[in-house]
Design a protein around this motif. Sequence first.
Motif, mmCIF file in Angstrom:
data_model
loop_
_atom_site.group_PDB
_atom_site.id
_atom_site.type_symbol
_atom_site.label_atom_id
_atom_site.label_comp_id
_atom_site.label_asym_id
_atom_site.label_seq_id
_atom_site.Cartn_x
_atom_site.Cartn_y
_atom_site.Cartn_z
ATOM 1 N N MET A 68 -62.530 91.143 40.578
ATOM 2 C CA MET A 68 -61.642 91.611 41.658
ATOM 3 C C MET A 68 -62.007 93.029 42.098
ATOM 4 O O MET A 68 -61.576 94.009 41.500
ATOM 5 C CB MET A 68 -60.190 91.609 41.171
ATOM 6 C CG MET A 68 -59.598 90.228 41.045
ATOM 7 S SD MET A 68 -58.908 89.642 42.628
ATOM 8 C CE MET A 68 -57.520 90.753 42.829
ATOM 9 N N ASP A 69 -62.789 93.133 43.155
ATOM 10 C CA ASP A 69 -63.153 94.452 43.672
ATOM 11 C C ASP A 69 -62.447 94.701 45.006
ATOM 12 O O ASP A 69 -61.603 93.911 45.446
ATOM 13 C CB ASP A 69 -64.680 94.573 43.805
ATOM 14 C CG ASP A 69 -65.252 93.509 44.728
ATOM 15 O OD1 ASP A 69 -64.465 92.777 45.350
ATOM 16 O OD2 ASP A 69 -66.493 93.405 44.827
ATOM 17 N N GLN A 70 -62.828 95.784 45.638
ATOM 18 C CA GLN A 70 -62.233 96.179 46.927
ATOM 19 C C GLN A 70 -62.325 95.061 47.955
ATOM 20 O O GLN A 70 -61.403 94.850 48.745
ATOM 21 C CB GLN A 70 -62.961 97.418 47.474
ATOM 22 C CG GLN A 70 -63.017 98.603 46.534
ATOM 23 C CD GLN A 70 -61.820 99.516 46.699
ATOM 24 O OE1 GLN A 70 -60.808 99.348 46.009
ATOM 25 N NE2 GLN A 70 -61.908 100.459 47.606
ATOM 26 N N VAL A 71 -63.501 94.395 47.969
ATOM 27 C CA VAL A 71 -63.733 93.331 48.954
ATOM 28 C C VAL A 71 -62.736 92.192 48.749
ATOM 29 O O VAL A 71 -62.169 91.674 49.715
ATOM 30 C CB VAL A 71 -65.186 92.815 48.858
ATOM 31 C CG1 VAL A 71 -65.386 91.620 49.770
ATOM 32 C CG2 VAL A 71 -66.173 93.928 49.209
ATOM 33 N N ASP A 72 -62.508 91.819 47.492
ATOM 34 C CA ASP A 72 -61.541 90.759 47.200
ATOM 35 C C ASP A 72 -60.149 91.137 47.699
ATOM 36 O O ASP A 72 -59.444 90.300 48.282
ATOM 37 C CB ASP A 72 -61.503 90.481 45.694
ATOM 38 C CG ASP A 72 -62.713 89.691 45.235
ATOM 39 O OD1 ASP A 72 -63.165 88.807 45.987
ATOM 40 O OD2 ASP A 72 -63.208 89.954 44.126
ATOM 41 N N TYR A 73 -59.756 92.373 47.491
ATOM 42 C CA TYR A 73 -58.450 92.817 47.958
ATOM 43 C C TYR A 73 -58.359 92.744 49.476
ATOM 44 O O TYR A 73 -57.332 92.356 50.034
ATOM 45 C CB TYR A 73 -58.146 94.237 47.459
ATOM 46 C CG TYR A 73 -57.552 94.244 46.076
ATOM 47 C CD1 TYR A 73 -56.180 94.085 45.894
ATOM 48 C CD2 TYR A 73 -58.352 94.366 44.944
ATOM 49 C CE1 TYR A 73 -55.631 94.066 44.622
ATOM 50 C CE2 TYR A 73 -57.809 94.351 43.669
ATOM 51 C CZ TYR A 73 -56.444 94.206 43.511
ATOM 52 O OH TYR A 73 -55.896 94.174 42.259
ATOM 53 N N LYS A 74 -59.459 93.120 50.131
ATOM 54 C CA LYS A 74 -59.486 93.062 51.593
ATOM 55 C C LYS A 74 -59.340 91.609 52.066
ATOM 56 O O LYS A 74 -58.597 91.321 53.004
ATOM 57 C CB LYS A 74 -60.805 93.671 52.106
ATOM 58 C CG LYS A 74 -60.894 93.819 53.608
ATOM 59 C CD LYS A 74 -59.910 94.836 54.172
ATOM 60 C CE LYS A 74 -59.965 94.892 55.704
ATOM 61 N NZ LYS A 74 -58.820 95.639 56.260
ATOM 62 N N GLY A 79 -68.208 92.571 56.617
ATOM 63 C CA GLY A 79 -69.656 92.786 56.560
ATOM 64 C C GLY A 79 -70.351 91.906 55.540
ATOM 65 O O GLY A 79 -71.040 92.382 54.649
ATOM 66 N N MET A 80 -70.171 90.596 55.698
ATOM 67 C CA MET A 80 -70.771 89.636 54.768
ATOM 68 C C MET A 80 -71.005 88.334 55.522
ATOM 69 O O MET A 80 -70.409 88.126 56.580
ATOM 70 C CB MET A 80 -69.776 89.368 53.637
ATOM 71 C CG MET A 80 -70.297 89.666 52.261
ATOM 72 S SD MET A 80 -69.023 89.232 51.084
ATOM 73 C CE MET A 80 -68.997 90.703 50.122
ATOM 74 N N THR A 81 -71.829 87.481 54.981
ATOM 75 C CA THR A 81 -72.039 86.193 55.643
ATOM 76 C C THR A 81 -70.944 85.214 55.219
ATOM 77 O O THR A 81 -70.275 85.401 54.211
ATOM 78 C CB THR A 81 -73.410 85.604 55.284
ATOM 79 O OG1 THR A 81 -73.497 85.513 53.870
ATOM 80 C CG2 THR A 81 -74.533 86.468 55.823
ATOM 81 N N GLN A 82 -70.831 84.155 56.002
ATOM 82 C CA GLN A 82 -69.780 83.167 55.776
ATOM 83 C C GLN A 82 -69.837 82.529 54.385
ATOM 84 O O GLN A 82 -68.798 82.423 53.730
ATOM 85 C CB GLN A 82 -69.849 82.117 56.897
ATOM 86 C CG GLN A 82 -68.786 81.058 56.849
ATOM 87 C CD GLN A 82 -69.215 79.840 56.042
ATOM 88 O OE1 GLN A 82 -70.395 79.570 55.897
ATOM 89 N NE2 GLN A 82 -68.241 79.128 55.510
ATOM 90 N N PRO A 83 -71.024 82.095 53.901
ATOM 91 C CA PRO A 83 -71.043 81.464 52.574
ATOM 92 C C PRO A 83 -70.586 82.402 51.462
ATOM 93 O O PRO A 83 -69.924 81.976 50.514
ATOM 94 C CB PRO A 83 -72.515 81.081 52.391
ATOM 95 C CG PRO A 83 -73.075 80.999 53.757
ATOM 96 C CD PRO A 83 -72.359 82.037 54.555
ATOM 97 N N ALA A 84 -70.937 83.684 51.593
ATOM 98 C CA ALA A 84 -70.546 84.667 50.576
ATOM 99 C C ALA A 84 -69.033 84.827 50.521
ATOM 100 O O ALA A 84 -68.432 84.822 49.442
ATOM 101 C CB ALA A 84 -71.212 86.007 50.862
ATOM 102 N N VAL A 85 -68.419 84.938 51.690
ATOM 103 C CA VAL A 85 -66.961 85.063 51.759
ATOM 104 C C VAL A 85 -66.307 83.809 51.205
ATOM 105 O O VAL A 85 -65.396 83.877 50.380
ATOM 106 C CB VAL A 85 -66.490 85.291 53.213
ATOM 107 C CG1 VAL A 85 -64.982 85.288 53.302
ATOM 108 C CG2 VAL A 85 -67.052 86.591 53.751
ATOM 109 N N LYS A 86 -66.816 82.653 51.642
ATOM 110 C CA LYS A 86 -66.244 81.379 51.207
ATOM 111 C C LYS A 86 -66.285 81.260 49.681
ATOM 112 O O LYS A 86 -65.325 80.784 49.069
ATOM 113 C CB LYS A 86 -67.028 80.223 51.855
ATOM 114 C CG LYS A 86 -66.597 78.841 51.420
ATOM 115 C CD LYS A 86 -65.153 78.544 51.809
ATOM 116 C CE LYS A 86 -64.678 77.234 51.203
ATOM 117 N NZ LYS A 86 -63.231 77.017 51.417
ATOM 118 N N GLU A 87 -67.378 81.699 49.086
ATOM 119 C CA GLU A 87 -67.533 81.631 47.632
ATOM 120 C C GLU A 87 -66.501 82.527 46.928
ATOM 121 O O GLU A 87 -65.909 82.136 45.927
ATOM 122 C CB GLU A 87 -68.954 82.032 47.232
ATOM 123 C CG GLU A 87 -69.219 82.064 45.742
ATOM 124 C CD GLU A 87 -69.019 80.721 45.063
ATOM 125 O OE1 GLU A 87 -68.895 79.699 45.763
ATOM 126 O OE2 GLU A 87 -68.976 80.706 43.809
#
Lengths: 153, 153
Positions: free
Chosen positions: A1-7, A28-36
Motif C-alpha cells: 500500500m503506497d501513495q499510488v494505491d491511496y490515490k 501516470g501509469m498504463t491501464q494494465p498496471a492500474v488494473k493489476e
Amino acid sequence: MDQVDYKILSLLHENSRIPMAELGRIIGMTQPAVKERVRKLEEQGVITGYHAAISLPKLGKNTTAFVMFRTKKCAAFIEFCRQSPEVTDMYRISGEYNYMLKIVTETTEELVAFSERCGEFGYSYTLIMLTAPFEHKMTIEPPIAETAEPWSN
Amino acid sequence: MDQVDYKILSLLHENSRIPMAELGRIIGMTQPAVKERVRKLEEQGVITGYHAAISLPKLGKNTTAFVMFRTKKCAAFIEFCRQSPEVTDMYRISGEYNYMLKIVTETTEELVAFSERCGEFGYSYTLIMLTAPFEHKMTIEPPIAETAEPWSN
DNA sequence: GTTGAAAAAACAGAGGA
DNA sequence: TCCTCTGTTTTTTCAAC
C-alpha cells in the motif's frame, strides 16, 4: 500500500465506474498496471465492493430516523433487524442502549409501525433525522505523508 | 420508474461495475436499452453516484463512534465538521442534542482529540461503536408490487 | 427498443528495467 | 517485483430503423 494505491482508492471512492485507462492517465501509469493494483486491492479486501448511490427521496423514502435500542435478546434482535427492510444500518454500541439502528421509511407512520413491532425485544427511543449536511465523506490518504516526515519538525 | 428500473437500481446498488450488457442479459433487454434507462436514472437524480466501498480496518481506521452534539452555532459547527476528516457523516436530529456525527479514526486517542476540539461549539456525549452487524442494507423494490394488488386482499 | 458498425476499454501474454 | 508494450476480446457509443 503506497501513495499510488491511496490515490487509486480515493478516485474509485469518488467514482467507481471510472475506466482503468483514465485512472492510469491521472496517476501516470498504463491501464494494465492500474488494473493489476486494483485487482490486488480487491484480493486483499481493501476494496470490498462497488455500489451505486441512490436518492432516497426519489424512491419515496422521505423519513429517516435513528433508534437507540436496549435489548437482552441480541441474537434474535439482530435477525429481526436483518429481515426488516426498514433497517439499513445496525450498530452495537457502548452505553445503556446497546444498539443503534438507522431506519428509512416512506412515512412516519411506517416508522411508528416498525417501532411497535420492535416492542417485544426491549425498549427504545427514536431520533428523527431532519437534514444531512453530508454523508459518507471519507478522506483517503496515507497515514504518514512522505512529504512530512516526523523528523522534519 | 417501472419494475425494470427498480431491478436495474437493485443490481447497480449491488455491483456498480457490472457491464450494461450483462445487466441486459439478466433483465431481458439489449445493452443500449439498459444504458438509456441508466442514463435517464442518472439524469433524474435517482442514481447520484458510483462509489467503491473501502474496508476501514485495512486503512488502519479501527475506531468508529457516534457523537451526539448540542450547539447553538450551527453554521460554524457544520463548517467545522465538514473540514474535519474524522467526521464521515453529519445529521441534524430532533431532540435536545441537535446533531449526530459519525466519527472514524485510527485510535481512541484521536477520537478524544477530536472531541476536545469540538468543545468550543457546545456539549456532547459519545457512543463507541463495538460492532456493525450490517450497514447500507437497502431493499430496492417498487412501492406497490404488481403481483399483489390492494383489491386482491 | 432493436440492430449493426466504429471507437474505446478490458483482458492476457511476452518482455524489459 | 512491478511495469510497459502489443494483440485479442469485450464493452461502449452512436448512428439508423
